[in-house]
Design a protein around this motif. Sequence first.
Motif, PDB file in Angstrom:
ATOM      1  N   ARG A  79       0.842  -1.203   0.000  1.00 52.27           N
ATOM      2  CA  ARG A  79       0.000   0.000   0.000  1.00 52.27           C
ATOM      3  C   ARG A  79       0.871   1.244   0.000  1.00 52.27           C
ATOM      4  O   ARG A  79       1.893   1.311   0.666  1.00 52.27           O
ATOM      5  CB  ARG A  79      -0.927   0.021   1.213  1.00 52.27           C
ATOM      6  CG  ARG A  79      -2.107  -0.858   1.024  1.00 52.27           C
ATOM      7  CD  ARG A  79      -3.053  -0.767   2.207  1.00 52.27           C
ATOM      8  NE  ARG A  79      -4.284  -1.437   1.844  1.00 52.27           N
ATOM      9  CZ  ARG A  79      -5.458  -0.843   1.814  1.00 52.27           C
ATOM     10  NH1 ARG A  79      -5.586   0.408   2.156  1.00 52.27           N
ATOM     11  NH2 ARG A  79      -6.521  -1.512   1.445  1.00 52.27           N
ATOM     12  N   GLY A  80       0.445   2.233  -0.771  1.00 51.99           N
ATOM     13  CA  GLY A  80       1.191   3.483  -0.845  1.00 51.99           C
ATOM     14  C   GLY A  80       2.344   3.443  -1.828  1.00 51.99           C
ATOM     15  O   GLY A  80       3.066   4.420  -1.973  1.00 51.99           O
ATOM     16  N   GLY A  81       2.520   2.330  -2.521  1.00 51.83           N
ATOM     17  CA  GLY A  81       3.625   2.192  -3.464  1.00 51.83           C
ATOM     18  C   GLY A  81       3.276   2.525  -4.896  1.00 51.83           C
ATOM     19  O   GLY A  81       4.096   2.333  -5.789  1.00 51.83           O
ATOM     20  N   GLY A  82       2.064   2.975  -5.145  1.00 55.30           N
ATOM     21  CA  GLY A  82       1.675   3.365  -6.493  1.00 55.30           C
ATOM     22  C   GLY A  82       0.942   2.304  -7.287  1.00 55.30           C
ATOM     23  O   GLY A  82       0.567   2.539  -8.440  1.00 55.30           O
ATOM     24  N   VAL A  83       0.711   1.125  -6.695  1.00 54.88           N
ATOM     25  CA  VAL A  83       0.040   0.048  -7.417  1.00 54.88           C
ATOM     26  C   VAL A  83      -1.389   0.442  -7.774  1.00 54.88           C
ATOM     27  O   VAL A  83      -1.839   0.248  -8.905  1.00 54.88           O
ATOM     28  CB  VAL A  83       0.054  -1.261  -6.593  1.00 54.88           C
ATOM     29  CG1 VAL A  83      -0.764  -2.345  -7.267  1.00 54.88           C
ATOM     30  CG2 VAL A  83       1.474  -1.731  -6.373  1.00 54.88           C
ATOM     31  N   GLY A  84      -2.122   0.987  -6.813  1.00 57.99           N
ATOM     32  CA  GLY A  84      -3.510   1.392  -7.064  1.00 57.99           C
ATOM     33  C   GLY A  84      -3.603   2.464  -8.139  1.00 57.99           C
ATOM     34  O   GLY A  84      -4.445   2.388  -9.043  1.00 57.99           O
ATOM     35  N   SER A  85      -2.743   3.461  -8.056  1.00 59.17           N
ATOM     36  CA  SER A  85      -2.727   4.530  -9.072  1.00 59.17           C
ATOM     37  C   SER A  85      -2.421   3.972 -10.452  1.00 59.17           C
ATOM     38  O   SER A  85      -3.041   4.364 -11.442  1.00 59.17           O
ATOM     39  CB  SER A  85      -1.679   5.585  -8.718  1.00 59.17           C
ATOM     40  OG  SER A  85      -2.002   6.233  -7.528  1.00 59.17           O
ATOM     41  N   ALA A  86      -1.467   3.055 -10.521  1.00 62.46           N
ATOM     42  CA  ALA A  86      -1.097   2.450 -11.805  1.00 62.46           C
ATOM     43  C   ALA A  86      -2.254   1.638 -12.374  1.00 62.46           C
ATOM     44  O   ALA A  86      -2.525   1.694 -13.583  1.00 62.46           O
ATOM     45  CB  ALA A  86       0.143   1.575 -11.649  1.00 62.46           C
ATOM     46  N   LEU A  87      -2.925   0.898 -11.525  1.00 63.80           N
ATOM     47  CA  LEU A  87      -4.068   0.099 -11.973  1.00 63.80           C
ATOM     48  C   LEU A  87      -5.176   0.995 -12.526  1.00 63.80           C
ATOM     49  O   LEU A  87      -5.704   0.752 -13.614  1.00 63.80           O
ATOM     50  CB  LEU A  87      -4.599  -0.756 -10.826  1.00 63.80           C
ATOM     51  CG  LEU A  87      -5.858  -1.566 -11.126  1.00 63.80           C
ATOM     52  CD1 LEU A  87      -5.621  -2.544 -12.261  1.00 63.80           C
ATOM     53  CD2 LEU A  87      -6.317  -2.289  -9.878  1.00 63.80           C
ATOM     54  N   ILE A  88      -5.500   2.045 -11.794  1.00 65.32           N
ATOM     55  CA  ILE A  88      -6.551   2.958 -12.253  1.00 65.32           C
ATOM     56  C   ILE A  88      -6.138   3.640 -13.553  1.00 65.32           C
ATOM     57  O   ILE A  88      -6.957   3.813 -14.466  1.00 65.32           O
ATOM     58  CB  ILE A  88      -6.898   3.976 -11.153  1.00 65.32           C
ATOM     59  CG1 ILE A  88      -7.579   3.253  -9.984  1.00 65.32           C
ATOM     60  CG2 ILE A  88      -7.795   5.093 -11.695  1.00 65.32           C
ATOM     61  CD1 ILE A  88      -7.758   4.090  -8.733  1.00 65.32           C
TER      62      ILE A  88
ATOM     63  N   THR B 181      -7.741   4.351   3.434  1.00 61.49           N
ATOM     64  CA  THR B 181      -6.535   4.414   2.605  1.00 61.49           C
ATOM     65  C   THR B 181      -6.891   4.454   1.125  1.00 61.49           C
ATOM     66  O   THR B 181      -6.421   5.321   0.384  1.00 61.49           O
ATOM     67  CB  THR B 181      -5.622   3.211   2.895  1.00 61.49           C
ATOM     68  OG1 THR B 181      -5.296   3.209   4.288  1.00 61.49           O
ATOM     69  CG2 THR B 181      -4.345   3.273   2.071  1.00 61.49           C
ATOM     70  N   ALA B 182      -7.732   3.528   0.688  1.00 65.12           N
ATOM     71  CA  ALA B 182      -8.142   3.506  -0.718  1.00 65.12           C
ATOM     72  C   ALA B 182      -8.946   4.747  -1.074  1.00 65.12           C
ATOM     73  O   ALA B 182      -8.768   5.319  -2.150  1.00 65.12           O
ATOM     74  CB  ALA B 182      -8.953   2.250  -1.008  1.00 65.12           C
ATOM     75  N   ARG B 183      -9.810   5.174  -0.166  1.00 67.19           N
ATOM     76  CA  ARG B 183     -10.661   6.327  -0.479  1.00 67.19           C
ATOM     77  C   ARG B 183      -9.853   7.611  -0.638  1.00 67.19           C
ATOM     78  O   ARG B 183     -10.212   8.474  -1.443  1.00 67.19           O
ATOM     79  CB  ARG B 183     -11.751   6.476   0.561  1.00 67.19           C
ATOM     80  CG  ARG B 183     -12.745   5.299   0.441  1.00 67.19           C
ATOM     81  CD  ARG B 183     -13.953   5.476   1.276  1.00 67.19           C
ATOM     82  NE  ARG B 183     -14.739   6.582   0.746  1.00 67.19           N
ATOM     83  CZ  ARG B 183     -15.802   7.085   1.346  1.00 67.19           C
ATOM     84  NH1 ARG B 183     -16.225   6.575   2.480  1.00 67.19           N
ATOM     85  NH2 ARG B 183     -16.463   8.080   0.819  1.00 67.19           N
ATOM     86  N   ARG B 184      -8.750   7.756   0.073  1.00 60.75           N
ATOM     87  CA  ARG B 184      -7.889   8.934  -0.128  1.00 60.75           C
ATOM     88  C   ARG B 184      -7.355   8.948  -1.558  1.00 60.75           C
ATOM     89  O   ARG B 184      -7.354   9.989  -2.221  1.00 60.75           O
ATOM     90  CB  ARG B 184      -6.739   8.951   0.876  1.00 60.75           C
ATOM     91  CG  ARG B 184      -7.092   9.560   2.208  1.00 60.75           C
ATOM     92  CD  ARG B 184      -5.866   9.827   3.072  1.00 60.75           C
ATOM     93  NE  ARG B 184      -5.129   8.615   3.401  1.00 60.75           N
ATOM     94  CZ  ARG B 184      -5.462   7.783   4.379  1.00 60.75           C
ATOM     95  NH1 ARG B 184      -6.520   8.018   5.116  1.00 60.75           N
ATOM     96  NH2 ARG B 184      -4.718   6.712   4.612  1.00 60.75           N
ATOM     97  N   LEU B 185      -6.915   7.795  -2.036  1.00 60.03           N
ATOM     98  CA  LEU B 185      -6.438   7.705  -3.417  1.00 60.03           C
ATOM     99  C   LEU B 185      -7.570   8.009  -4.385  1.00 60.03           C
ATOM    100  O   LEU B 185      -7.434   8.841  -5.282  1.00 60.03           O
ATOM    101  CB  LEU B 185      -5.868   6.312  -3.708  1.00 60.03           C
ATOM    102  CG  LEU B 185      -5.570   6.022  -5.187  1.00 60.03           C
ATOM    103  CD1 LEU B 185      -4.498   6.962  -5.716  1.00 60.03           C
ATOM    104  CD2 LEU B 185      -5.193   4.572  -5.379  1.00 60.03           C
ATOM    105  N   HIS B 186      -8.686   7.344  -4.211  1.00 61.05           N
ATOM    106  CA  HIS B 186      -9.813   7.513  -5.132  1.00 61.05           C
ATOM    107  C   HIS B 186     -10.317   8.949  -5.140  1.00 61.05           C
ATOM    108  O   HIS B 186     -10.632   9.489  -6.206  1.00 61.05           O
ATOM    109  CB  HIS B 186     -10.939   6.544  -4.767  1.00 61.05           C
ATOM    110  CG  HIS B 186     -10.498   5.117  -4.823  1.00 61.05           C
ATOM    111  ND1 HIS B 186     -11.224   4.105  -4.256  1.00 61.05           N
ATOM    112  CD2 HIS B 186      -9.408   4.520  -5.362  1.00 61.05           C
ATOM    113  CE1 HIS B 186     -10.606   2.949  -4.450  1.00 61.05           C
ATOM    114  NE2 HIS B 186      -9.498   3.185  -5.122  1.00 61.05           N
ATOM    115  N   ASP B 187     -10.370   9.584  -3.968  1.00 60.24           N
ATOM    116  CA  ASP B 187     -10.807  10.981  -3.889  1.00 60.24           C
ATOM    117  C   ASP B 187      -9.858  11.910  -4.646  1.00 60.24           C
ATOM    118  O   ASP B 187     -10.276  12.955  -5.144  1.00 60.24           O
ATOM    119  CB  ASP B 187     -10.912  11.439  -2.437  1.00 60.24           C
ATOM    120  CG  ASP B 187     -12.109  10.844  -1.711  1.00 60.24           C
ATOM    121  OD1 ASP B 187     -13.007  10.274  -2.365  1.00 60.24           O
ATOM    122  OD2 ASP B 187     -12.132  10.939  -0.463  1.00 60.24           O
TER     123      ASP B 187
END
Length: 65
Positions: free
Chosen positions: A10-19, A44-50
């Motif tokens: 978490r926090g390593g950019g995986v979620g951003s890259a996926l989106i 945690t996820a909602r901060r990224l998504h927001d």
Amino acid sequence: MGRALAPDVRGGGVGSALIAQVRTAATDAGAHKVYWLTQSGNATARRLHDSLATDTGFVHYQMEL
């Protein structure tokens, strides 16, 4: 149900890259928008998504039949 990222990534950019990849694929396919579901308590996820998308204010419910 979907799967969460392991805590150690978490926090390593995986979620951003996926989106970003989903956005590119959707744009290439001619889509006008994408959407996804996130657990309401997943801060945690909602901060990224927001930071990337608009919170529509909807909460998803389902009923098993």
